[in-house]
Design a protein around this motif. Structure first.
Motif, mmCIF file in Angstrom:
data_model
loop_
_atom_site.group_PDB
_atom_site.id
_atom_site.type_symbol
_atom_site.label_atom_id
_atom_site.label_comp_id
_atom_site.label_asym_id
_atom_site.label_seq_id
_atom_site.Cartn_x
_atom_site.Cartn_y
_atom_site.Cartn_z
ATOM 1 N N PRO A 28 -2.276 11.844 -9.734
ATOM 2 C CA PRO A 28 -1.627 12.269 -9.353
ATOM 3 C C PRO A 28 -0.666 12.628 -10.510
ATOM 4 C CG PRO A 28 -1.718 10.009 -8.458
ATOM 5 C CD PRO A 28 -2.928 10.481 -9.212
ATOM 6 N N GLU A 36 -9.253 7.773 -1.238
ATOM 7 C CA GLU A 36 -10.004 7.045 -1.856
ATOM 8 C C GLU A 36 -10.746 6.690 -0.696
ATOM 9 O OE1 GLU A 36 -9.050 3.915 -3.897
ATOM 10 O OE2 GLU A 36 -8.677 4.866 -5.347
ATOM 11 N N TYR A 94 4.347 4.441 -7.392
ATOM 12 C CA TYR A 94 2.755 4.741 -7.051
ATOM 13 C C TYR A 94 2.067 3.649 -6.313
ATOM 14 C CZ TYR A 94 2.539 9.656 -8.932
ATOM 15 O OH TYR A 94 3.422 10.995 -8.924
ATOM 16 N N PHE A 95 0.748 3.866 -5.799
ATOM 17 C CA PHE A 95 0.405 3.094 -5.111
ATOM 18 C C PHE A 95 -0.975 2.880 -6.483
ATOM 19 C CE2 PHE A 95 0.894 2.705 -0.543
ATOM 20 C CZ PHE A 95 0.892 3.979 -0.682
ATOM 21 N N ASN A 155 7.018 11.341 -4.942
ATOM 22 C CA ASN A 155 7.411 11.119 -6.618
ATOM 23 C C ASN A 155 6.291 12.205 -7.195
ATOM 24 O OD1 ASN A 155 7.624 9.218 -6.757
ATOM 25 N ND2 ASN A 155 6.591 8.135 -7.199
ATOM 26 N N THR A 190 -4.927 1.615 -7.507
ATOM 27 C CA THR A 190 -5.862 1.558 -7.051
ATOM 28 C C THR A 190 -6.779 2.213 -7.929
ATOM 29 O OG1 THR A 190 -5.595 4.075 -6.973
ATOM 30 C CG2 THR A 190 -5.040 2.525 -4.720
ATOM 31 N N MET A 247 -2.975 7.728 -2.948
ATOM 32 C CA MET A 247 -4.345 7.537 -3.918
ATOM 33 C C MET A 247 -5.673 6.642 -2.997
ATOM 34 S SD MET A 247 -4.969 8.475 -6.899
ATOM 35 C CE MET A 247 -6.583 7.995 -6.971
ATOM 36 N N PRO A 248 -4.576 5.285 -2.181
ATOM 37 C CA PRO A 248 -5.619 4.841 -1.102
ATOM 38 C C PRO A 248 -6.649 5.923 -0.155
ATOM 39 C CG PRO A 248 -3.473 3.792 -1.047
ATOM 40 C CD PRO A 248 -3.415 4.940 -1.759
ATOM 41 N N TYR A 308 1.357 -2.649 -4.690
ATOM 42 C CA TYR A 308 2.498 -1.132 -4.299
ATOM 43 C C TYR A 308 3.866 -1.981 -4.307
ATOM 44 C CZ TYR A 308 4.124 1.855 -0.912
ATOM 45 O OH TYR A 308 5.041 2.791 -0.197
ATOM 46 N N GLY A 312 11.078 6.274 -4.063
ATOM 47 C CA GLY A 312 9.519 5.363 -4.487
ATOM 48 C C GLY A 312 8.214 6.109 -3.518
ATOM 49 N N SER A 313 8.625 6.584 -3.592
ATOM 50 C CA SER A 313 7.672 7.209 -2.398
ATOM 51 C C SER A 313 6.311 8.120 -2.657
ATOM 52 C CB SER A 313 7.998 8.156 -0.925
ATOM 53 O OG SER A 313 7.657 9.339 -0.790
ATOM 54 N N GLU A 314 5.567 7.833 -2.742
ATOM 55 C CA GLU A 314 4.499 8.324 -3.217
ATOM 56 C C GLU A 314 4.655 10.442 -3.038
ATOM 57 O OE1 GLU A 314 1.115 6.527 -3.912
ATOM 58 O OE2 GLU A 314 -0.226 8.913 -4.215
#
Lengths: 330, 321, 325
Positions: free
Chosen positions: C318, C256, B149-150, C48, B152, C252-253, B243, C43-45
């Motif tokens: 998430p 946002e 996950y990022f 996930n 943020t 998330m980015p 990241y 690892g990709s959101e």
């Protein structure tokens, strides 16, 4: 008696690694009932056979003091090429032959550039790696190559004496290269050339020409692996073989070869290959928690190499001086 | 001590030729590109090129130092990722203040590099393998911490670092340039950094001269790690996230730029300004291709070819034998 | 000396083996039932979310059901196929997979089915394989929805720049769908730039694209990463508020940025549902009922729509994916 056996064994292979491999295999077989099955053995082998084949070529390249980062890209290009040739109705034999020729010529190009440009193989093969994979993308524009004839699937999916064909091929190639490296005068030059190219030249060995041979072999084997991959999945797309060179080099180095050249053997590489194949499978069987596999992989790599140094020191009493192992040497 | 200073001065004189060559090459490329497309020499484009190359540049500087030592560091990309993750996680959870988080992050990056150097020095293992292992370890660690996950929700005071501008120039660009100038000066004149040259050229000889080779190696890799950490701070700040996939393949570009700039794999050679020009050249070419609408498929082919051509037109150094 | 060396060797080996053992058996020996998810970009959101859905469904279905996530982090379809084969050898009770390349995975999927393991595909299907069902929206459809929405955004007229990267087939499909979605209007794609799949490179690439094509009215991000880069790029060329940005997925980015009004909307598929429903189906396929099974529909459409500011609330948190569970 035992110590004599141990000492003889350690000349042919990396003792620390052997112990770890056997230990891991035993523990896994005892703890996990699905591990020690015929089917799983096949999965273990087929799960690493492409890297295994390429590792044979990489061994020779590394012993000669070089390195070949382009094999993953040669793999993907050859899997795409063989597909395109087959779809153009060239027939299985001709398609394979052409693909191997093209793979070999990439190796030749690598060697020529290394010789002429006097550049380090790392940089040259890095450039080739990017360019060749890019070319594979251009050929496919992101689409997979499909529609192979059924007869082609034997190479990747067929069996010989109940063993998958790619594994048989690997065994045959390993034996051949082992004999070549150990018992032919021409090939065993590689040790001398790798450890001291200058002296080798003075002795009359044609180092530049020898280099052609090593890189051509490495690339052709990568081409073979690509053909097998295409046959295994009866399709080819530009994502194959990413990071394959890392796995191959890891196998060779873990086996006990040295990046500065002059040290290594087919037997050691085979053990490295077996070890990594088992590890990959063990992590799935044991259900290693997500993302921890990378951590485990990294630490195992370092631990194995540290162990090898430790045992080498114990055996020979010689601690490497700096020159012997820093990348490139002189 | 004078021996080393003299030999390093000789080395740097030899290098002026290389840097001049690169400067000429870069000018030619700039000329070609600006004739082919009017969008190249615009303020916003140049600003974006400068900003984009900051990351590669700082990492490449650290890589140059390690190359001078005769080694290499494949783990810089993962270092960036892990350092970034740790720093941003700390800030996201509000556990510590921003400066403290940055301090911890930079320390982490330094330690990762130091571990690399220590294992290499203590066990005499090839840097390729050690940093390869660290690469997996650190990347895996970054993944474990975030599951991909990022990260943020970072405080404004942190974002200013990457996004602030002084007189219209992005702050990271200014810092990177300052690092280039200062590092180049220190490398040539400060004995503690300068030792890398004799150590890389002939470590056993250097040891005989009384240089503590082990310590130089450990600190050299630690410095490289620190540079990766600085890059991480800028990257996370500018992109406003942490990241686990940051820094992928940056080690290859950094190595390429450093080698174009004059470093070799056998050690004992390297030039800070050369590396700078190498990074600049690669960034400009890349930018030119995008501006000229080159097919995204051909870009990879060209990048690889450029690397090879760049070496071909550069000085033939002695990777002989 | 020899004796001591040998015993040192032995103790070193034994301790090493035990270290590995503990690391490996952190997860237990075979749980009652194990279901594996295989993706091509671990690892990709996005995935996930899918795995989160799978975990939640598994929890509902029974305490003894364990889930695992496997697959390369590098798109390599052959590695994905290998992951499936390793799971088959392990003897899992079900496999849920998103196919990085359908043809490559077909043999592995068929092998699993032949061994009696139910296979459900999600997100990227392998329609020619023997998989029992597919849950998701296909990439072409997702692209088409995006294209149609873009026409609305631009009122039927305008130029679009696309940010993508070469290689993965599903991006090609999305863009194909996007272009087809534009058909019939005066909206055209005038440029495609290579963001290398990376967040950092996206900013530079999109900035350059906007420079080269000042006529661009909107940017379409074909995958999750370039969204924030597009925001920064638009700022770099000083066209904030003038260029529409359509993102992809809801990292998330991107969420946002939508919240702040920088991105107008994003293509939202439903990865959580994909994982959730796939787990249900895989489990269902294993159950014995009065009527011979397996009882799974041929496919399940999990829907795709453009998420805008009003829709993104739920995506702000998430699934808390705790590693190792």
């Amino acid at each position: 008696m035992v110590t004599k056996m141990v000492r003889k064994l350690s000349e042919h292979t990396n003792l620390g690694l052997l112990a770890v491999t056997v230990g891991l295999f035993t523990v896994m077989s005892i703890t996990y009932s699905h591990f020690f099955t015929l089917y799983n053995m096949e999965v273990i082998a087929m799960g690493f056979v492409q890297e295994a084949i390429m590792a044979l070529g990489m061994t020779i390249v590394i012993i000669s003091g070089g390195i070949d980062l382009s094999i993953g890209s040669v793999l993907v290009l050859s899997s795409i090429l063989v597909g395109l040739f087959l779809k153009a109705d060239l027939g299985v034999a001709l398609s394979i032959f052409l693909t191997l020729c093209i793979s070999g010529s990439i190796g030749f190009a690598n060697a020529v550039m290394i010789n002429r440009l006097r550049a380090h193989p790392f940089i040259v093969t890095l450039g080739t790696m990017t360019a060749v994979r890019g070319f594979a993308l251009v050929l496919t524009e992101g689409h997979p190559v499909t529609g192979f004839p059924k007869s082609f699937s034997y190479f990747g999916q067929g069996y010989l004496f109940n063993i998958p064909f790619p594994v048989v091929l690997f065994i045959i190639l390993a034996i051949c290269f082992h004999i070549l490296l150990r018992h032919t005068k021409y090939f065993s030059q590689v040790y001398f050339i790798g450890s001291n190219p200058g002296a080798a030249r003075l002795c009359g060995m044609n180092v530049e020409r020898f280099r052609w041979m090593t890189y051509i072999i490495s690339a052709t084997l990568a081409g073979t692996a690509g053909i097998i991959t295409a046959s295994q999945y009866i399709s080819a797309n530009a994502s194959f073989g990413i990071d394959a060179e890392l796995r191959v080099i890891t196998a060779v180095i873990i086996g006990g070869a040295s990046l500065s050249g002059g040290i290594g053997s087919i037997g050691r590489t085979v053990l490295g290959v077996i070890f990594l194949a088992i590890v990959a499978n063990a992590m799935v069987q044991a259900g290693v928690p997500t993302y921890w596999d990378k951590v485990a992989y990294g630490s195992m790599l370092v631990i194995s190499v540290v162990l090898e140094q430790y045992f080498r020191f114990r055996r020979t009493g010689i601690k490497d001086n700096w020159r012997d192992f820093m990348l490139g040497g002189n | 001590m004078t021996d080393t200073k003299r030999s390093s001065q000789l080395v740097s004189t030899a290098f002026q030729a290389r840097e001049v060559q690169l400067l000429l090459l870069t000018s030619v490329v700039v000329l070609i590109i600006s004739t082919l497309t009017p969008n190249f020499l615009t303020e916003s484009n140049l600003k974006s090129v400068a900003m984009g190359m900051t990351y590669d540049l700082i990492v490449a500087l650290g890589m140059t130092y390690v190359l001078i030592l005769g080694g290499l560091d494949l783990s810089v990309g993962s270092n960036i990722a892990l350092t970034g993750i740790i720093t941003t996680l700390l800030m996201q959870k509000g556990v510590v203040s921003v400066p403290v988080a940055i301090g911890i992050g930079l320390s982490v990056s330094f330690i990762i590099g130091a571990i690399n150097g220590a294992v290499i020095a203590r066990f005499r293992i090839n840097p390729f393998i050690v940093t390869l292992g660290m690469m997996s370890l650190a990347r895996g660690g970054a993944m474990v911490l975030t599951s991909g996950y990022f990260v943020t929700g970072l405080p404004e005071s942190f974002l200013i670092i990457g996004r602030g501008e002084i007189m219209g120039i992005p702050f990271p660009v200014i810092v990177a340039l300052l690092i280039v100038i200062i590092f180049d000066f220190l490398l040539k004149n400060w004995v503690h950094l300068n030792r890398a040259f004799p150590v890389g050229a002939d470590p056993d000889n250097a040891a005989l001269l009384g240089i503590n080779v082990n310590k130089t190696v450990v600190l050299g890799f630690a410095l490289c790690g620190l540079f990766a950490g600085i890059t991480a701070i800028f990257m996370c700040s500018r992109l406003a996230m942490g990241y686990a996939q940051f820094g992928l393949e940056i080690e290859l570009r950094a190595l390429g730029a450093a080698v174009i700039g004059g470093a070799t794999f056998s050690g004992g050679r390297g030039s800070i300004w050369g590396t700078f020009l190498g990074v600049l050249l690669l960034a400009i070419i890349n930018n030119g291709f995008i501006l000229m609408d080159a097919s995204i498929y051909w870009q990879k082919v060209v990048n690889g070819t450029i690397l090879i051509i760049a070496i071909a037109t550069a000085v033939r150094h002695s990777r002989i034998k | 000396m020899k004796g001591r060396a040998k015993s040192k060797l032995f103790s070193l080996v034994v301790s090493l083996v035990f270290t590995f053992m503990t690391l490996f058996s952190a997860a237990s020996v075979y749980a009652e039932q194990t279901y594996g998810m295989v993706v091509f970009l671990k690892g990709s959101e996005f995935f996930n979310w899918s795995y989160g859905g799978m975990q939640d469904a598994a929890k509902l279905l029974g305490a003894d059901i364990k889930t695992e996530l496997w697959g390369p982090a590098t798109w390599d379809a052959s590695q994905e196929a290998r992951a499936i084969e390793q799971l088959i050898a392990k003897g899992v009770d079900g496999i849920i997979v998103t196919a990085g390349d359908a043809t490559t995975l077909n043999p592995a999927i068929d092998k699993a089915v032949a061994k009696g393991i139910p296979v459900i595909t999600f997100d990227s299907d392998a329609p020619d394989s023997k998989r029992h069902s597919f849950a998701g929206t296909n990439n072409y459809e997702a692209g088409k929805v995006a294209g149609k929405a873009m026409v609305e955004w631009l009122n039927g007229e305008g130029e679009v720049g696309v940010s993508t990267f070469p290689g993965p087939n599903h991006l090609v499909e999305r863009i194909r769908g996007f272009k087809d979605g534009l058909e019939g209007s005066n909206v055209k794609v005038v440029a495609e730039c290579n963001d290398e799949g990376k967040v950092a490179a996206a900013e530079a690439a999109i900035t350059a694209m906007l420079q080269a094509h000042p006529e661009i009215d909107a940017v379409f991000a074909a995958h999750g990463n370039p969204g924030p880069g597009a925001v920064a790029a638009v700022k770099n060329v000083g066209k904030e508020g003038e260029i529409e940005i359509m993102g992809f997925d809801f990292g998330m980015p991107v969420v946002e940025a939508i919240d702040k009004g920088q991105i107008r909307g994003t293509v939202g598929q439903n990865p959580y549902l994909m994982g959730y429903i796939s787990m249900m189906m895989a489990w269902g396929a294993n159950q014995e009922t009065r009527v011979a099974g397996p009882h799974v529909p041929p496919s399940v459409n999990t829907g795709v729509r453009i998420l805008t500011k009003d829709d993104i609330g739920v995506y702000k948190s998430p699934p808390a994916f705790v590693s190792g569970k």
